[in-house]
Design an enzyme around this catalytic site. Structure first.
Site, mmCIF file in Angstrom:
data_model
loop_
_atom_site.group_PDB
_atom_site.id
_atom_site.type_symbol
_atom_site.label_atom_id
_atom_site.label_comp_id
_atom_site.label_asym_id
_atom_site.label_seq_id
_atom_site.Cartn_x
_atom_site.Cartn_y
_atom_site.Cartn_z
ATOM 1 N N ASP A 67 0.825 -1.213 0.000
ATOM 2 C CA ASP A 67 0.000 0.000 0.000
ATOM 3 C C ASP A 67 0.860 1.263 0.000
ATOM 4 O O ASP A 67 2.100 1.206 0.034
ATOM 5 C CB ASP A 67 -0.948 -0.070 1.215
ATOM 6 C CG ASP A 67 -2.295 0.576 0.951
ATOM 7 O OD1 ASP A 67 -2.386 1.417 0.035
ATOM 8 O OD2 ASP A 67 -3.260 0.254 1.672
ATOM 9 N N ASP B 54 -9.994 3.591 -3.581
ATOM 10 C CA ASP B 54 -10.684 2.371 -3.160
ATOM 11 C C ASP B 54 -12.093 2.231 -3.746
ATOM 12 O O ASP B 54 -12.876 3.176 -3.745
ATOM 13 C CB ASP B 54 -10.802 2.329 -1.633
ATOM 14 C CG ASP B 54 -9.446 2.143 -0.967
ATOM 15 O OD1 ASP B 54 -8.422 2.137 -1.677
ATOM 16 O OD2 ASP B 54 -9.424 2.010 0.264
HETATM 17 C C1 GLA Z 1 -5.992 1.347 1.422
HETATM 18 C C2 GLA Z 1 -6.110 0.327 0.277
HETATM 19 C C3 GLA Z 1 -7.279 -0.584 0.580
HETATM 20 C C4 GLA Z 1 -7.076 -1.301 1.911
HETATM 21 C C5 GLA Z 1 -6.874 -0.271 3.015
HETATM 22 C C6 GLA Z 1 -6.443 -0.917 4.310
HETATM 23 O O1 GLA Z 1 -7.081 2.200 1.461
HETATM 24 O O2 GLA Z 1 -6.271 0.987 -0.949
HETATM 25 O O3 GLA Z 1 -7.413 -1.537 -0.469
HETATM 26 O O4 GLA Z 1 -5.966 -2.141 1.814
HETATM 27 O O5 GLA Z 1 -5.868 0.678 2.668
HETATM 28 O O6 GLA Z 1 -6.198 0.029 5.338
#
Ligand code: GLA
Length: 356
Positions: free
Chosen positions: A118, A174
């Site tokens: 991430d 997301d």
């Molecule tokens: C980010 C990622 C998500 C998830 C969250 C977890 O937002 O893009 O897919 O992994 O972190 O905290």
């Protein structure tokens, strides 16, 4: 193809991983190709060990990670974990910046097969290629074959350097369990479709199929677009509670065969003669792409219930001719010079056109 616990809110624990692995076997998901059991953010302790190693949260992993990975491997499946290229994960757990070599070796020693990486707690732009390449090299030197899933949300035009760095790369922020989110991700697919290929793919984010926020028609379009655009198919639902309809969708072997096709070519927009050209940030109804047996044509009723038709002569690369086809959701088959689908709002038809 696999599972990830984040979208459903299931805890990042051994119990979640084992329940998903059991469901993969009992529901027939393993048999159609779903393989990776991936656990997302919040699996670790908040602090590293005294020697700097990542430590699994003992409440979530009472027997450690290796025991779970071994059990999952024993079921013929693979196991994935999550980390971050900055100083901390998005939920405030340890990040790997400065620990890349050590963390890659730890993952290998635990038997991990997939690493989602991430982008939180790091400079927002201009540095991700360096950060993500450092981990790519560390994984390559770890002594284990570990699928590398970059999650930098499309920053720094990741698709232009993704294929040489990783196995997949997120292209957006997301996904959420709403049609508007599906549209927002799918409507930008055109700009980076050509950068993916065997071994490296655009990641549209985990599936929301089965999480309750989409209609059955919208779930068909969501799953279908992700599949024909060659995104990873990571189930984001709680498999112990999934509806029969959502499960049947995830088990559609025709759609899966397009997603897993050996050519690895993402389907992309095309415009039949007389139809409107794609509009930025709007979901275009017409998709096509080459697959090893011919072509796939995707038709999406993006602006409401409609009948959509395509002459094969208008499909780039396919060209005029009489071909046989199969529609993957209704199992309808036919032979001719065109295809047509009458669809409810936000529904999708996916035609496999035989040109072998
Ligand atoms: C980010 C990622 C998500 C998830 C969250 C977890 O937002 O893009 O897919 O992994 O972190 O905290």
């Amino acid at each position: 193809m696999g599972f990830n616990n984040w979208n459903s809110g299931l805890p990042s624990s051994a119990a979640t991983a084992i329940a998903a692995a059991n469901a993969f076997v009992s529901l027939g998901l393993k048999a159609v190709g779903y393989e990776y059991i991936n656990i997302d953010d919040t699996w670790s302790s908040k602090s590293r060990g005294s020697d700097g190693t990542l430590v699994p949260d003992p409440n979530k992993w009472p027997n450690g990670i290796t025991a779970v990975a071994t059990e999952i491997h024993g079921m013929g499946l693979k196991m994935g974990l999550y980390g971050d290229s900055g100083t901390g994960t998005c939920s405030g757990y340890p990040g790997s910046q400065g620990y890349e070599t050590q963390d890659a070796k730890t993952l290998a020693s635990w038997g991990i097969d997939f690493w989602k990486y991430d982008n939180c707690n790091a400079p927002t732009s201009g540095t991700s290629q360096t950060r993500y390449t450092t981990m790519s090299n560390a994984l390559a030197a770890s002594g284990r074959d570990i699928y590398y899933a970059m999650c930098n949300w499309g920053d720094d035009s990741v698709w232009t350097w993704g294929l040489k760095t990783a196995n997949s790369w997120r292209v957006s922020s997301d996904v959420t369990d709403k049609w508007s989110s599906i549209v927002s991700i799918a409507s930008n697919a055109q700009s980076y479709a050509s950068y993916a290929g065997p071994g490296g793919f655009n990641d549209f984010d985990m599936l929301e199929v089965g999480n309750g926020g989409l209609t059955t028609a919208e779930e068909r379009a969501h799953f279908g677009i992700w599949a024909i655009a060659k995104s990873p198919l990571l189930i984001g639902a709680d498999l112990t509670k999934i509806s029969k309809a959502s499960l049947a969708l995830l088990l559609n072997t025709d759609v899966i065969s397009i997603n897993q096709d050996s050519l690895g070519i993402p389907a992309a927009y095309f415009t039949p003669s007389g139809k409107s050209a794609p509009v930025p940030n709007q979901l275009h109804p017409y998709w096509s792409g080459r697959i090893s047996t011919g072509y796939v044509i995707g038709l999406v009723a993006s602006s409401g219930a409609s009948t959509l038709s395509v002459n094969f002569a208008d499909v780039p690369g396919l060209g005029a001719g009489t071909y046989s086809w199969k529609e993957c959701y209704t199992n309808a088959t036919g032979t001719g010079t065109s295809v047509s689908a009458t669809l409810g709002a936000h529904d999708m038809a996916i035609f496999k056109v035989d040109k072998s």
